[in-house]
Design a protein around this motif. Structure first.
Motif, mmCIF file in Angstrom:
data_model
loop_
_atom_site.group_PDB
_atom_site.id
_atom_site.type_symbol
_atom_site.label_atom_id
_atom_site.label_comp_id
_atom_site.label_asym_id
_atom_site.label_seq_id
_atom_site.Cartn_x
_atom_site.Cartn_y
_atom_site.Cartn_z
ATOM 1 N N MET A 1 -18.897 3.887 -2.260
ATOM 2 C CA MET A 1 -17.912 4.436 -1.311
ATOM 3 C C MET A 1 -17.362 5.753 -1.839
ATOM 4 O O MET A 1 -16.979 5.852 -3.002
ATOM 5 N N ARG B 1 -11.529 8.510 -1.152
ATOM 6 C CA ARG B 1 -10.764 9.137 -0.083
ATOM 7 C C ARG B 1 -9.786 10.131 -0.661
ATOM 8 O O ARG B 1 -9.234 9.898 -1.732
ATOM 9 N N ARG C 1 -7.381 12.548 -5.143
ATOM 10 C CA ARG C 1 -7.931 11.256 -4.749
ATOM 11 C C ARG C 1 -6.796 10.248 -4.503
ATOM 12 O O ARG C 1 -5.849 10.139 -5.291
ATOM 13 N N ALA C 2 -6.899 9.513 -3.402
ATOM 14 C CA ALA C 2 -5.878 8.509 -3.085
ATOM 15 C C ALA C 2 -5.976 7.339 -4.066
ATOM 16 O O ALA C 2 -7.070 6.914 -4.425
ATOM 17 N N ILE C 3 -4.812 6.846 -4.492
ATOM 18 C CA ILE C 3 -4.801 5.716 -5.421
ATOM 19 C C ILE C 3 -4.002 4.539 -4.876
ATOM 20 O O ILE C 3 -3.951 3.481 -5.483
ATOM 21 N N LEU C 4 -3.322 4.727 -3.752
ATOM 22 C CA LEU C 4 -2.423 3.682 -3.278
ATOM 23 C C LEU C 4 -2.367 3.681 -1.760
ATOM 24 O O LEU C 4 -2.355 4.746 -1.131
ATOM 25 N N LYS C 5 -2.321 2.490 -1.194
ATOM 26 C CA LYS C 5 -2.091 2.369 0.246
ATOM 27 C C LYS C 5 -0.637 1.968 0.441
ATOM 28 O O LYS C 5 -0.205 0.920 -0.037
ATOM 29 N N GLN D 1 -2.890 6.436 2.829
ATOM 30 C CA GLN D 1 -3.533 6.400 1.523
ATOM 31 C C GLN D 1 -3.154 7.683 0.791
ATOM 32 O O GLN D 1 -3.434 8.773 1.286
ATOM 33 N N GLU E 1 8.900 -3.735 -2.563
ATOM 34 C CA GLU E 1 8.644 -4.249 -3.900
ATOM 35 C C GLU E 1 7.299 -3.758 -4.442
ATOM 36 O O GLU E 1 7.182 -3.371 -5.597
ATOM 37 N N LYS E 2 6.286 -3.745 -3.576
ATOM 38 C CA LYS E 2 4.972 -3.281 -4.031
ATOM 39 C C LYS E 2 5.064 -1.868 -4.595
ATOM 40 O O LYS E 2 4.468 -1.564 -5.632
ATOM 41 N N VAL F 1 6.867 -1.779 -8.034
ATOM 42 C CA VAL F 1 6.001 -2.243 -9.122
ATOM 43 C C VAL F 1 4.908 -1.211 -9.425
ATOM 44 O O VAL F 1 4.608 -0.942 -10.594
ATOM 45 N N MET F 2 4.346 -0.601 -8.383
ATOM 46 C CA MET F 2 3.322 0.428 -8.596
ATOM 47 C C MET F 2 3.922 1.651 -9.292
ATOM 48 O O MET F 2 3.276 2.269 -10.147
ATOM 49 N N TYR G 1 4.284 0.867 -12.818
ATOM 50 C CA TYR G 1 2.964 0.830 -13.458
ATOM 51 C C TYR G 1 2.447 2.245 -13.742
ATOM 52 O O TYR G 1 2.037 2.547 -14.858
ATOM 53 N N PHE G 2 2.492 3.101 -12.732
ATOM 54 C CA PHE G 2 1.929 4.445 -12.931
ATOM 55 C C PHE G 2 2.807 5.313 -13.827
ATOM 56 O O PHE G 2 2.311 6.218 -14.487
ATOM 57 N N LEU H 1 -0.406 -7.817 -7.139
ATOM 58 C CA LEU H 1 -1.074 -6.536 -6.879
ATOM 59 C C LEU H 1 -2.321 -6.448 -7.743
ATOM 60 O O LEU H 1 -2.336 -6.910 -8.875
ATOM 61 N N ASP I 1 -7.466 1.755 -11.903
ATOM 62 C CA ASP I 1 -6.200 2.405 -11.574
ATOM 63 C C ASP I 1 -6.068 2.822 -10.113
ATOM 64 O O ASP I 1 -5.270 3.709 -9.789
ATOM 65 N N THR I 2 -6.788 2.171 -9.236
ATOM 66 C CA THR I 2 -6.625 2.413 -7.800
ATOM 67 C C THR I 2 -6.327 1.083 -7.112
ATOM 68 O O THR I 2 -6.956 0.070 -7.404
ATOM 69 N N ASP I 3 -5.328 1.113 -6.220
ATOM 70 C CA ASP I 3 -4.952 -0.019 -5.389
ATOM 71 C C ASP I 3 -6.210 -0.636 -4.771
ATOM 72 O O ASP I 3 -6.969 0.061 -4.108
ATOM 73 N N LEU J 1 -7.605 0.013 -1.242
ATOM 74 C CA LEU J 1 -8.427 1.180 -0.907
ATOM 75 C C LEU J 1 -9.888 0.958 -1.256
ATOM 76 O O LEU J 1 -10.735 1.797 -0.987
ATOM 77 N N ILE K 1 -1.055 -7.571 -11.337
ATOM 78 C CA ILE K 1 0.386 -7.522 -11.637
ATOM 79 C C ILE K 1 1.138 -8.399 -10.659
ATOM 80 O O ILE K 1 0.998 -8.237 -9.442
ATOM 81 N N THR L 1 4.415 -9.384 -8.633
ATOM 82 C CA THR L 1 5.668 -8.739 -8.215
ATOM 83 C C THR L 1 6.743 -9.801 -8.037
ATOM 84 O O THR L 1 7.840 -9.506 -7.603
#
Ligand SMILES: [Zn+2]
Ligand SMILES: [Zn+2]
Lengths: 356, 109
Positions: free
Chosen positions: A1, A4, A13-17, A24, A214-215, A218-219, A222-223, B76, B81-83, B86, B103, B105
């Motif tokens: 894939m 995105r 580059r997208a890392i989170l939705k 994204q 909350e998501k 937490v993200m 994390y980042f 999660l 390192d990508t959700d 996606l 992880i 929550t």
């Protein structure tokens, strides 16, 4: 894939939705929108004014750790001109609170904020460990909740702060809306979505993360590699809240906007004046001076039950009458130090834990 | 049909989930290919990894990790390192050297 690219900058580059929007997005845009939305929540509700002294209720957990970091970032970026403090309550739970307080102490250094820790032991003469070993695990959350609320206010008064901010997030608030509906507690339902609450002479309390999922919290942790502590309270499970949370997470998995939709529903309820009026008039506790709707505040009642070995007294009316029938309160009963509510006068210097 | 190779992966836990996995936050695992089936080759995807972890890595209280064949709502997942939302979530096909982070929550704030 193919990777995105970010829906906001169309570049990285997208890392989170995002649960709220389905967008994204890349890491930098995520930090930016997350922080900007909290800033918008703060400014739209006019939470602070320049010069305010603000305590962050810090547990060492994810929400309050991210809150401390974001409050510091926004205070510097947008020149809120706030004096920020960390305020922690030590409930006296071995293997839980002692570990999480170590996290708060590291946060104090990482964020360069003064820290005040107030313990149940010094305020009430009881740790949660001793309360649970005396009354068992059934009603201990009632004790802990009442004791924490008053301890936070007293800690804030000692710090001479105007305002306490807590890490309650959108998921927490949606959960509380559901619980108040399920319990038929309409008066609380009317209040629980308020971003800021203030009693007669209490310190303001607000929730800058009211709309933060909350998501995303937490993200973000994390980042940003933030240092937080995560273990369930060993005494907790408030089973009813646990069910509400599991139900909410199932709803969110099916449709992520459920969280914000429930908050909006809670906000849209119009609670009739006569229901609001069932809240009793506030007075001060005859024994300890804290805000109360009866002669004795809840904490004093609970403490008397503990001290006299009749802790059930506070849970049911029948047991309460039994306590009263046992005779008057002994003169040598352990009581809570008298509370002097904050006044509008200038704030003197306060003692806080040193960073050393 | 060529047989899928064993994959070397890095698994990380956060938010208290490590408590279910020997209290270790970081694990290196060699994930064997799924058992062959006569109909079609089963994919080495995250759904398979989750099941494999339940059988081989998890030490206690499986219900706090897995529910209806996937992670419990409120956990999660990140792949490199990508959700994972996606990356096709459970249907993401794992590659040699992938890093998967779980992880929770659900623990107090
Ligand atoms: Zn971007
Ligand atoms: Zn009192």
């Amino acid at each position: 894939m193919a990777p995105r690219s970010c829906a906001l900058c169309n570049d990285a580059r997208a890392i989170l939705k995002r649960p709220k929007t389905g967008q994204q997005i890349c890491k930098d845009c995520f930090f930016k929108v997350f922080e900007t939305e909290v800033h918008n929540t703060i400014t739209e509700a006019n939470l602070f004014k320049p010069g305010d002294r603000v305590a962050i209720g810090a547990s060492g957990g994810k929400d309050s750790t991210v809150l401390a970091y974001v409050m510091k970032t926004l205070n510097e970026r947008y020149h809120y001109d706030l004096e920020l403090f960390l305020l922690s309550i030590d409930e006296g739970i071995t293997g839980y609170r002692d570990d999480s307080l170590e996290t708060v102490k590291r946060n104090q250094e990482q964020y360069d904020m003064p820290l005040k820790i107030l313990s149940y032991d010094e305020l009430y003469g009881w740790t949660m460990d001793r309360i649970v070993s005396t009354i068992g695990k059934k009603n201990n959350c009632t004790f802990c909740g009442v004791f924490r609320r008053q301890a936070l206010d007293r800690g804030a008064t000692a710090l001479h702060v105007d305002h306490i901010v807590t890490g309650h997030n959108a998921d927490d608030i949606a959960e509380t809306v559901l619980m108040n509906i399920m319990r038929g507690d309409i008066a609380r339902l009317g209040r629980c979505t308020a971003i800021c609450t203030k009693g007669e002479d209490t310190i303001r309390r607000s929730k800058p993360f009211k709309y933060a999922y909350e998501k995303e919290i937490v993200m973000y942790a994390y980042f940003k590699k933030l240092d937080y502590f995560s273990t369930e309270c060993i005494y907790s499970p408030d089973a009813y809240r646990g069910h509400a949370r599991a139900f909410l997470k199932d709803l969110e998995a099916a449709r992520p906007s459920a969280i914000i939709d429930i908050i909006h529903s809670g906000e849209a309820f119009e609670v009739k004046e006569e229901i609001k009026a069932t809240q009793k008039v506030q007075q001060t506790c005859k024994r300890c001076g804290y805000m109360s709707s009866n002669d004795l505040c809840k904490a004093c009642t609970l403490l008397e039950g503990l001290e006299r070995g009749m802790s059930a007294a506070v849970i049911t009316d029948r047991a309460r009458r039994k306590l009263e029938a046992e005779g008057p309160t002994p003169a040598d009963l352990r009581t809570i130090p008298f509370f002097h509510p904050p006044t509008a006068s200038a704030s003197p210097a306060v003692e806080v834990e040193s960073t050393a | 049909m060529t047989e899928a190779p064993t994959l070397n992966l890095k698994i990380e836990f956060g938010g208290g989930l490590e408590l279910l996995f020997d209290n270790k936050r970081s694990h290196r695992v060699a994930l064997p290919p799924p058992p062959p089936s006569d109909t079609q080759a089963a994919p080495t995807d995250i759904n398979y990894l989750i099941q494999w972890m339940k059988d081989n890595l998890l030490r206690e209280r499986a219900e706090l990790f897995i529910e209806n064949g996937t992670v419990r709502p409120g956990i999660l997942v990140l792949v490199n390192d990508t959700d994972w939302e996606l990356e096709g979530e459970g249907e993401y096909e794992l590659k040699e050297g992938d890093e998967v982070v779980f992880i929770s929550t659900l623990h107090g704030g």
